[in-house]
Scaffold this active site. Structure first.
Site, PDB file in Angstrom:
ATOM      1  N   SER A 192     -12.475   3.414   4.948  1.00  0.00           N
ATOM      2  CA  SER A 192     -11.795   4.626   5.370  1.00  0.00           C
ATOM      3  C   SER A 192     -12.477   5.226   6.601  1.00  0.00           C
ATOM      4  CB  SER A 192     -11.725   5.612   4.197  1.00  0.00           C
ATOM      5  OG  SER A 192     -10.828   6.661   4.456  1.00  0.00           O
TER       6      SER A 192
ATOM      7  N   ASP B 117      -1.054   2.436   0.481  1.00  0.00           N
ATOM      8  CA  ASP B 117      -1.957   3.524   0.867  1.00  0.00           C
ATOM      9  C   ASP B 117      -1.154   4.741   1.328  1.00  0.00           C
ATOM     10  OD1 ASP B 117      -3.992   5.149   1.841  1.00  0.00           O
ATOM     11  OD2 ASP B 117      -5.092   3.482   2.740  1.00  0.00           O
TER      12      ASP B 117
ATOM     13  N   HIS C  44      -5.251   3.889  -1.503  1.00  0.00           N
ATOM     14  CA  HIS C  44      -6.425   4.173  -0.670  1.00  0.00           C
ATOM     15  C   HIS C  44      -7.681   4.016  -1.517  1.00  0.00           C
ATOM     16  CE1 HIS C  44      -8.249   5.583   2.996  1.00  0.00           C
ATOM     17  NE2 HIS C  44      -8.987   6.435   2.297  1.00  0.00           N
TER      18      HIS C  44
END
Length: 227
Positions: A120, A175, A207
Site C-alpha cells: 500500500s 480492492d 486491500h
C-alpha cells in the site's frame, strides 16, 4: 544539519551468510512489527542469505484521518490519483529511509544486492525511495500500491533512462481502497517511461496481503537475489 531520524525496525536475520538485504515497508497505520508478525504467521518470509528489515514509520498527523496521528510514511492531501503529492513529507522520508539502506551498505551489502518494497503506502514510498534516490538497488516491489497521476517519480524515471531496477507489482481485483485500475495505471505509466514492470492481478483480493502474492513475491526476490 539536523540528525536523520533513526527509525524503529524489526529484523528477520538470514539463516546463513549475509549476502543480500530486503527492506519491506508497511502500509499506513501499521508498524514494521505488525507487518512482520502477519507474514511470519502466514508464510515464513525468511532466507538463508537475505536479511529482511521491517522499519516503522514515525507517527505523524495524517490529513485523510483529519489530522489524527498515524504511522504513515508521508502525508496525503487525499487518497486519490488526481491529488498532488505531499512532496515535503515524501522528501523528508526519502532521507530518513535512505539511512536504512545505508546501514545495509555499511554492513557490507552493495546496493545491487538490496531490494526495497512495500504494501500500500509502503509500496508508493519504495517507488520514491528507489527510483529517485537509490536507483542502484536490485529491484523494487509494490503490493496494492499506486502513484498519483502527476507523480514526480515518472519524471525521475524518464530522466534516468531505461537502466533502472525492475518493478514487481501485485494488486487485488476487489480492492476498494486503492483501486485495481490505479495500480494498473501506475504500471502502464512506468512502462511508458521506459521501465520493466511485472504486474500480477490477484482475483478477488481486497486491500490486504495474501499468501498467494507473498509466494509470488518470494520467487521474484530469489530471482533477483540468488544465493
Amino acid at each position: 544539519m539536523a540528525a536523520v531520524e533513526k527509525l524503529q525496525r524489526c529484523v528477520v536475520s538470514q539463516t546463513g551468510k549475509h549476502t543480500a538485504s530486503l527492506v519491506f515497508l508497511h502500509g499506513s497505520g501499521d508498524t514494521g512489527q505488525g507487518l512482520r508478525a502477519w507474514i511470519q504467521a502466514t508464510l515464513h518470509l525468511a532466507f538463508p542469505h537475505i536479511r529482511v528489515v521491517y522499519p516503522t514509520a514515525p507517527a505523524r498527523p495524517y490529513t485523510p484521518m483529519k489530522g489524527a496521528l498515524s504511522h504513515v510514511w508521508f502525508d496525503r492531501y487525499k487518497i486519490s490519483q488526481d491529488s498532488p503529492e505531499h512532496l515535503e513529507s515524501i522528501e523528508a522520508m526519502c532521507t530518513t529511509l535512505g539511512s536504512v539502506v545505508q546501514d545495509e551498505v555499511h554492513a557490507g551489502i552493495p546496493k545491487s544486492r538490496i531490494i526495497v518494497g512495500g504494501f500500500s503506502m509502503g509500496g508508493a514510498m519504495a517507488l520514491h525511495l528507489a527510483y529517485r534516490c537509490h536507483p542502484e538497488v536490485a529491484g523494487v516491489f509494490a503490493l496494492s500500491s499506486f502513484l498519483n497521476k502527476d507523480s514526480i517519480v515518472y519524471q525521475a524515471v524518464e530522466n534516468k533512462g531505461v537502466h533502472l531496477p525492475e518493478l514487481f507489482q501485485c494488486h487485488g481485483t476487489a480492492d476498494q481502497l486503492v483501486f485495481h485500475e490505479w495500480g494498473e495505471q501506475t504500471s502502464m505509466l512506468l512502462r511508458k517511461a521506459g521501465m520493466k514492470v511485472t504486474f500480477q492481478s490477484i482475483p478477488g483480493l481486497n486491500h490486504e496481503l495474501s499468501t498467494t502474492e507473498i509466494e509470488l513475491l518470494r520467487s521474484w526476490i530469489l530471482s533477483k537475489l540468488p544465493i
